[in-house]
Design a protein around this motif. Structure first.
Motif, PDB file in Angstrom:
ATOM      1  N   ILE A 356       0.875  -1.181   0.000  1.00 24.45           N
ATOM      2  CA  ILE A 356       0.000   0.000   0.000  1.00 24.45           C
ATOM      3  C   ILE A 356       0.904   1.220   0.000  1.00 24.45           C
ATOM      4  O   ILE A 356       1.713   1.404   0.919  1.00 24.45           O
ATOM      5  CB  ILE A 356      -0.950  -0.002   1.210  1.00 24.45           C
ATOM      6  N   ALA A 357       0.786   2.045  -1.039  1.00 21.08           N
ATOM      7  CA  ALA A 357       1.729   3.141  -1.261  1.00 21.08           C
ATOM      8  C   ALA A 357       1.268   4.440  -0.615  1.00 21.08           C
ATOM      9  O   ALA A 357       0.119   4.579  -0.167  1.00 21.08           O
ATOM     10  CB  ALA A 357       1.931   3.335  -2.759  1.00 21.08           C
ATOM     11  N   ALA A 358       2.168   5.399  -0.585  1.00 18.36           N
ATOM     12  CA  ALA A 358       1.910   6.716   0.013  1.00 18.36           C
ATOM     13  C   ALA A 358       0.643   7.332  -0.559  1.00 18.36           C
ATOM     14  O   ALA A 358       0.422   7.319  -1.766  1.00 18.36           O
ATOM     15  CB  ALA A 358       3.100   7.631  -0.231  1.00 18.36           C
ATOM     16  N   GLY A 359      -0.194   7.878   0.327  1.00 17.39           N
ATOM     17  CA  GLY A 359      -1.448   8.515  -0.071  1.00 17.39           C
ATOM     18  C   GLY A 359      -2.627   7.576  -0.062  1.00 17.39           C
ATOM     19  O   GLY A 359      -3.775   8.015  -0.091  1.00 17.39           O
ATOM     20  N   ASP A 360      -2.370   6.257   0.001  1.00 16.10           N
ATOM     21  CA  ASP A 360      -3.447   5.277  -0.046  1.00 16.10           C
ATOM     22  C   ASP A 360      -3.913   4.909   1.362  1.00 16.10           C
ATOM     23  O   ASP A 360      -3.261   5.227   2.362  1.00 16.10           O
ATOM     24  CB  ASP A 360      -2.971   4.023  -0.784  1.00 16.10           C
ATOM     25  N   ILE A 361      -5.029   4.209   1.412  1.00 12.69           N
ATOM     26  CA  ILE A 361      -5.631   3.792   2.678  1.00 12.69           C
ATOM     27  C   ILE A 361      -5.671   2.270   2.731  1.00 12.69           C
ATOM     28  O   ILE A 361      -5.952   1.609   1.728  1.00 12.69           O
ATOM     29  CB  ILE A 361      -7.055   4.365   2.808  1.00 12.69           C
ATOM     30  N   GLY A 362      -5.381   1.717   3.905  1.00 14.93           N
ATOM     31  CA  GLY A 362      -5.424   0.266   4.076  1.00 14.93           C
ATOM     32  C   GLY A 362      -5.734  -0.102   5.506  1.00 14.93           C
ATOM     33  O   GLY A 362      -6.116   0.747   6.321  1.00 14.93           O
ATOM     34  N   SER A 363      -5.551  -1.367   5.821  1.00 15.37           N
ATOM     35  CA  SER A 363      -5.808  -1.836   7.182  1.00 15.37           C
ATOM     36  C   SER A 363      -4.825  -2.933   7.545  1.00 15.37           C
ATOM     37  O   SER A 363      -4.239  -3.581   6.672  1.00 15.37           O
ATOM     38  CB  SER A 363      -7.248  -2.354   7.307  1.00 15.37           C
ATOM     39  N   VAL A 364      -4.651  -3.108   8.837  1.00 21.27           N
ATOM     40  CA  VAL A 364      -3.788  -4.163   9.359  1.00 21.27           C
ATOM     41  C   VAL A 364      -4.411  -4.656  10.660  1.00 21.27           C
ATOM     42  O   VAL A 364      -5.005  -3.876  11.409  1.00 21.27           O
ATOM     43  CB  VAL A 364      -2.348  -3.652   9.594  1.00 21.27           C
ATOM     44  N   SER A 365      -4.314  -5.941  10.919  1.00 18.04           N
ATOM     45  CA  SER A 365      -4.959  -6.502  12.108  1.00 18.04           C
ATOM     46  C   SER A 365      -3.946  -6.821  13.206  1.00 18.04           C
ATOM     47  O   SER A 365      -2.760  -7.014  12.944  1.00 18.04           O
ATOM     48  CB  SER A 365      -5.734  -7.770  11.743  1.00 18.04           C
ATOM     49  N   LYS A 366      -4.461  -6.865  14.411  1.00 17.53           N
ATOM     50  CA  LYS A 366      -3.751  -7.367  15.590  1.00 17.53           C
ATOM     51  C   LYS A 366      -2.443  -6.652  15.906  1.00 17.53           C
ATOM     52  O   LYS A 366      -1.454  -7.271  16.270  1.00 17.53           O
ATOM     53  CB  LYS A 366      -3.503  -8.872  15.435  1.00 17.53           C
ATOM     54  N   LEU A 367      -2.447  -5.320  15.785  1.00 12.52           N
ATOM     55  CA  LEU A 367      -1.305  -4.557  16.277  1.00 12.52           C
ATOM     56  C   LEU A 367      -1.358  -4.539  17.802  1.00 12.52           C
ATOM     57  O   LEU A 367      -2.431  -4.462  18.391  1.00 12.52           O
ATOM     58  CB  LEU A 367      -1.329  -3.131  15.730  1.00 12.52           C
ATOM     59  N   GLY A 368      -0.215  -4.577  18.440  1.00 18.44           N
ATOM     60  CA  GLY A 368      -0.169  -4.704  19.901  1.00 18.44           C
ATOM     61  C   GLY A 368      -0.718  -3.517  20.654  1.00 18.44           C
ATOM     62  O   GLY A 368      -1.868  -3.493  21.064  1.00 18.44           O
ATOM     63  N   SER A 369       0.111  -2.494  20.820  1.00 18.79           N
ATOM     64  CA  SER A 369      -0.284  -1.347  21.649  1.00 18.79           C
ATOM     65  C   SER A 369      -0.716  -0.142  20.826  1.00 18.79           C
ATOM     66  O   SER A 369      -0.992   0.925  21.377  1.00 18.79           O
ATOM     67  CB  SER A 369       0.893  -0.940  22.551  1.00 18.79           C
ATOM     68  N   THR A 370      -0.782  -0.285  19.513  1.00 21.78           N
ATOM     69  CA  THR A 370      -1.138   0.843  18.642  1.00 21.78           C
ATOM     70  C   THR A 370      -2.633   1.145  18.709  1.00 21.78           C
ATOM     71  O   THR A 370      -3.457   0.243  18.629  1.00 21.78           O
ATOM     72  CB  THR A 370      -0.730   0.546  17.192  1.00 21.78           C
ATOM     73  N   VAL A 371      -2.951   2.429  18.854  1.00 23.33           N
ATOM     74  CA  VAL A 371      -4.348   2.872  18.909  1.00 23.33           C
ATOM     75  C   VAL A 371      -4.552   4.015  17.919  1.00 23.33           C
ATOM     76  O   VAL A 371      -3.605   4.467  17.261  1.00 23.33           O
ATOM     77  CB  VAL A 371      -4.730   3.333  20.340  1.00 23.33           C
ATOM     78  N   THR A 372      -5.787   4.481  17.813  1.00 19.17           N
ATOM     79  CA  THR A 372      -6.114   5.602  16.932  1.00 19.17           C
ATOM     80  C   THR A 372      -5.251   6.822  17.247  1.00 19.17           C
ATOM     81  O   THR A 372      -5.027   7.141  18.419  1.00 19.17           O
ATOM     82  CB  THR A 372      -7.600   5.961  17.070  1.00 19.17           C
ATOM     83  N   CYS A 373      -4.774   7.487  16.201  1.00 16.51           N
ATOM     84  CA  CYS A 373      -3.911   8.675  16.268  1.00 16.51           C
ATOM     85  C   CYS A 373      -2.428   8.346  16.425  1.00 16.51           C
ATOM     86  O   CYS A 373      -1.600   9.253  16.508  1.00 16.51           O
ATOM     87  CB  CYS A 373      -4.326   9.669  17.363  1.00 16.51           C
ATOM     88  N   ASP A 374      -2.070   7.061  16.454  1.00 13.76           N
ATOM     89  CA  ASP A 374      -0.661   6.696  16.531  1.00 13.76           C
ATOM     90  C   ASP A 374      -0.032   6.728  15.140  1.00 13.76           C
ATOM     91  O   ASP A 374      -0.691   6.437  14.132  1.00 13.76           O
ATOM     92  CB  ASP A 374      -0.490   5.289  17.114  1.00 13.76           C
ATOM     93  N   THR A 375       1.257   7.069  15.096  1.00  8.48           N
ATOM     94  CA  THR A 375       2.034   7.040  13.862  1.00  8.48           C
ATOM     95  C   THR A 375       3.084   5.941  13.964  1.00  8.48           C
ATOM     96  O   THR A 375       3.814   5.872  14.953  1.00  8.48           O
ATOM     97  CB  THR A 375       2.740   8.388  13.606  1.00  8.48           C
TER      98      THR A 375
END
Length: 679
Positions: A356-375
Motif C-alpha cells: 500500500i503506497a503513500a497517499g493510499d488507505i489500508g488496514s492491518v490486524s492485531k497490532l499490539g499497543s497501537t491505537v487511533t492517532c498513533d504514527t
C-alpha cells in the motif's frame, strides 16, 4: 485490485446530515464502478458501508467505513461518515483520511444544520469540498431552492456542474453543464437527449463559466472577450478552483436508483484533488505531501476492536510503501510493531494487498499497543498531528445489573474506547461511581448495547452523583473528652478545640496549648482524629472543607492517656463543635462557555437561567456566533447537552469546567440532605 500511485488515488469522504443519503450515494458510486451488484439501502440494512450489527439494527451509520474501488485508471477510497451528531467522532476520522469531501444534501430537507457543520468542518480541515443534492425523486424535493440557499450562505464558491431540468416538479433530464449535454436517466444508464433552452439551466451554466473564469487569467481573458470556453478549459478551471478552495462543485441525482450517478462519479474522479495534491499535518505543524520514496510511515485514523476477531487498524500511508511482515516503530510508545499482512478495505471485508503506497488507505490486524492517532514509521520519529475529536459532555453513571460483573464492564468499556476516542470513562473515587461521558443519548445507548452484545454485560444507568461538600460559617469552641475504664489501664483524653471558617480546601490544624495541658507527643493523634472526622460531615455525610481547628487546652492522665484516647477525644470535639458552627452544604460550580448562533441566543440564555446559572459575559465572534460565558451549578447540567441539541438543532457547542464550591440554596440543600440521609 492493483497498486496505484498517489496521483491516481482519490480519498473522498461523504458527510452530511443524518438521513441525507450519504451511504446510499457512496453505494451508488460502487454500483456504477461494478464493485457491488446492487445499491444498498441503510434503512433496510443492505448498505455495504453499514456492516456493524448496531448499524443494521438501527438503520443508520454509527461509525466510519471505507470501501476501495476502481473507476477507469483512478482508485477511489470512499469514506462514509455518520451523519447523526452523537457519532461526530466518525466525521473527525473521515476528515483525517480524506483529501476531499462531498457534502450530501436532501433535495427535500434542504440545507440543514448537519450539512452546514459538515462544510465548516471540511473547510477548517483544509479539504476540497463539493455538494451532492440528492433524493430528487422525493415529493417536494427542490434542487434550485437548495442551490439558492447554498449561494446565500457561501457565495460565489458555489459552482453547479450537473443540474436537473424540471417540469411540473418532475426531473425530465439531467444536464452536464461542462459538456453542455442533456441526458435522461434510467437508473445508472444515461440516454442523451435534446439540451433544453431553459432560463434556470442557462443561469446555472453562466454561474459555472463565471466561476471557472475567475480562477485563471487566460480563461478570464477569453470569457471577457466573448469567446466560448471549451469543455477541457472548463475542466481545467474546475480543477484549479477546487484545489485552491475557490470552487465548490455541485451535483445532483437520485442515490437509490442511480439516476445521474455516472455524471457525478466520472466528474469527481476527474476533477477532485488526488492524494498527491493533498498534504498531511505533522505534530510539529509542518505539512508534507505523500512521498512514495520517503521513509515508510503510516497514520492510524480508526480502530475496530472486536472481542472475537481482534483489533483492526485503519491507516493512511504518509510516505514510502507499506507491506506485510514489515516492522515499524510506534512514535508514542517507542515499541516495534510487526505488520503481519496489509489489506484494502471493502466495507466490512478486507482484501489482501501486496503493498500500500503513500497517499493510499489500508488496514492491518492485531497490532499490539497501537491505537487511533498513533504514527508508525521505520525510524519511530515521524509523528502526525492527532485527530481533534469532539469532547463528550453527556455523563451517565454505570452500575452492573448483577454483582460480580464490575471487571467485565471495565474491560468491555476499555475495548469500546479503543475504537471510539470520543468516549471517556472515569472511576470517580469520591462518589464511587463509574462515569461514562458520551456525545449524546444515542451514543450512550450504543455503548450499553455493545457491552451486552460483545461482552455479555448488562448494566443499569443512573444520573451521576454530585460531589457535594460541607463547611461551617461561624467560629466555636468545643470540648472532646474520652474516658473509659475497664480493668487495668483505662483510656483518657481531653481536648478543647476552637473551630473557625477558612479558605483552605483541607483542614488547617494548629496548636496553642500552654503549660503542657496536652503533651506534644499527642498533637499528631489529635490532628489525625480531626482529619479523619472531616471525611464525613454532620449534615449529609459529605466531606468537610474550609475548617481551621486550633487545639487550645485539655488534660491528660499520666497512665491512662494514649494516642488512641486523644484521637477519640478530637473526634468527639469535632462532632460537638461542627454541629454548633452553622454547617452548610456546598455544591460544585462550573464555568460554562457556549458558542451559539445569534438568532438562538435568547433560548440558550433562558435555559441557563432555569438552571440557576449566572451569565458573566458575551463575546461576538465571526459568522454571527456569540460566545456566552457563565457559571452554573454542576448538579443542574446533567441533561444540558440534550437541551442544547434540542434548542439549537445541534448548532451550539459548549465546554464545562469546574470552578469552585458555593453554598447551596436552603430549599435545595434540604432536599439533598434528605436524600443523602435515606441512603
Amino acid at each position: 485490485m492493483k497498486n496505484y500511485s498517489a496521483q491516481n488515488i482519490k480519498n473522498i469522504a461523504f458527510l452530511g446530515h443524518g438521513n441525507s443519503g450519504k451511504s446510499t450515494l457512496a453505494s451508488a458510486v460502487l454500483y456504477y464502478s461494478k464493485a457491488i451488484e446492487r445499491i444498498g439501502n441503510t434503512s433496510e440494512g443492505t448498505s455495504v458501508f453499514d456492516f456493524d450489527a448496531e448499524e443494521k439494527k438501527r438503520g443508520c451509520s454509527v461509525s466510519t467505513s471505507v470501501y476501495a474501488t476502481e473507476l477507469g485508471d483512478v482508485k477511489l477510497n470512499l469514506i462514509d461518515a455518520p451523519g447523526l451528531f452523537d457519532f461526530a467522532g466518525g466525521v473527525s476520522e473521515a476528515l483525517a483520511a480524506a483529501d476531499s469531501v462531498i457534502v450530501t444534501i436532501s433535495g427535500k430537507s434542504g440545507l440543514t444544520v448537519g450539512a452546514k457543520q459538515s462544510f465548516d468542518k471540511a473547510r477548517a480541515a483544509g479539504k476540497a469540498v463539493g455538494f451532492f443534492i440528492g433524493k430528487l425523486n422525493s415529493t417536494h424535493a427542490h434542487f434550485y431552492r437548495v442551490i439558492s440557499a447554498l449561494v446565500a450562505n457561501y457565495g460565489a464558491v458555489i459552482c453547479p456542474v450537473v443540474v436537473p431540468y424540471i417540469v411540473d416538479d418532475v426531473v425530465v433530464c439531467y444536464i452536464d453543464l461542462v459538456a453542455k449535454k442533456a441526458y435522461t436517466a434510467d437508473g445508472i444508464n444515461l440516454i442523451e437527449c435534446k439540451y433544453p433552452d431553459n432560463n434556470e439551466v442557462n443561469q446555472m451554466r453562466e454561474m459555472l463559466i463565471e466561476a471557472v473564469a475567475s480562477v485563471d487569467e487566460d480563461l478570464m481573458e477569453k470569457y471577457f472577450g466573448g469567446e466560448e470556453l471549451t469543455a477541457d478549459e472548463i475542466t481545467k478551471g474546475l480543477k484549479l478552483g477546487i484545489a485552491g478552495g475557490d470552487i465548490c462543485p455541485v451535483y445532483c441525482g437520485v442515490q437509490a436508483t442511480g439516476d445521474a450517478i455516472k455524471l457525478f462519479a466520472d466528474s469527481v474522479a476527474s476533477i477532485l484533488p488526488s492524494a498527491a495534491d493533498s498534504t498531511i499535518t505533522l505534530e510539529s505543524g509542518d505539512k508534507v505531501a505523500p512521498d512514495e520514496k520517503g521513509e515508510n510511515a503510516l497514520f492510524v485514523f480508526k480502530t475496530i476492536a472486536d472481542p472475537f476477531v481482534g483489533k483492526l487498524s485503519y491507516f493512511k500511508v504518509i510516505s514510502g510503501k507499506i507491506t506485510g511482515d514489515m516492522k515499524l516503530k510506534n512514535n508514542r510508545t517507542g515499541e516495534e510493531e510487526r505488520l503481519s499482512k496489509v489489506m484494502w478495505l471493502k466495507g466490512g471485508k478486507q482484501e489482501d494487498a501486496s503493498e500500500i503506497a503513500a497517499g493510499d488507505i489500508g488496514s492491518v490486524s492485531k497490532l499490539g499497543s497501537t491505537v487511533t492517532c498513533d504514527t508508525l514509521s521505520a525510524s519511530g520519529k515521524v509523528a502526525v498531528a492527532a485527530i481533534d475529536f469532539p469532547a463528550p459532555n453527556l455523563k451517565t453513571a454505570i452500575y452492573p445489573a448483577k454483582k460480580g460483573d464490575e471487571e467485565k464492564i471495565s474491560s468491555g468499556l476499555n475495548r469500546i474506547m479503543e475504537e471510539d476516542p470520543t468516549l471517556k470513562v472515569v472511576n470517580d473515587t469520591e462518589t464511587r461511581e463509574l462515569v461514562l461521558s458520551t456525545l449524546g443519548e444515542q451514543h450512550t445507548d450504543i455503548v450499553v448495547s455493545k457491552l451486552k452484545a460483545k461482552f455479555g454485560c448488562d448494566v443499569v444507568l443512573q444520573k451521576p452523583k454530585i460531589a457535594y461538600r460541607e463547611t461551617i460559617q461561624k467560629a466555636v469552641k468545643a470540648q472532646g473528652r474520652h474516658k473509659k475504664q475497664s480493668g487495668g489501664h483505662g483510656q483518657f483524653g481531653d481536648v478543647w478545640i476552637e473551630f473557625e471558617p477558612t479558605d483552605s480546601s483541607e483542614l488547617v490544624f494548629e496548636e496553642k496549648v500552654f503549660g503542657g495541658a496536652v503533651p506534644k507527643n499527642f498533637f499528631p493523634a489529635v490532628e489525625k482524629g480531626l482529619r479523619d472526622s472531616t471525611a464525613k460531615g454532620a449534615l449529609a455525610g459529605y466531606p468537610m472543607v474550609g475548617i481551621k481547628a486550633t487545639l487550645v487546652d485539655g488534660s491528660y492522665h499520666p497512665v491512662d492517656s494514649s494516642e488512641m484516647a486523644f484521637k477519640m477525644a478530637a473526634s468527639i470535639a469535632f462532632k460537638e463543635g461542627i454541629s454548633q458552627a452553622n454547617p452548610v452544604l456546598l455544591e460544585p460550580i462550573s464555568t460554562l462557555k457556549v458558542l451559539v448562533p445569534d438568532d438562538m441566543l435568547g433560548d440558550v440564555i433562558g435555559d441557563i437561567n432555569k438552571r440557576r446559572g449566572r451569565i458573566i459575559g458575551m463575546n461576538p465572534l465571526e459568522n454571527k456566533i456569540q460566545e456566552i460565558i457563565g457559571e452554573v451549578p454542576t448538579a443542574e447540567m446533567s441533561d444540558f447537552s440534550t437541551a442544547m441539541r434540542s434548542l439549537t438543532q445541534g448548532t451550539a457547542t459548549f465546554s464545562l469546567e469546574f470552578a469552585r464550591y458555593e453554598t447551596v440554596p436552603a430549599n435545595i440543600a434540604q432536599k439533598v440532605i434528605e436524600e443523602a440521609n435515606k441512603e
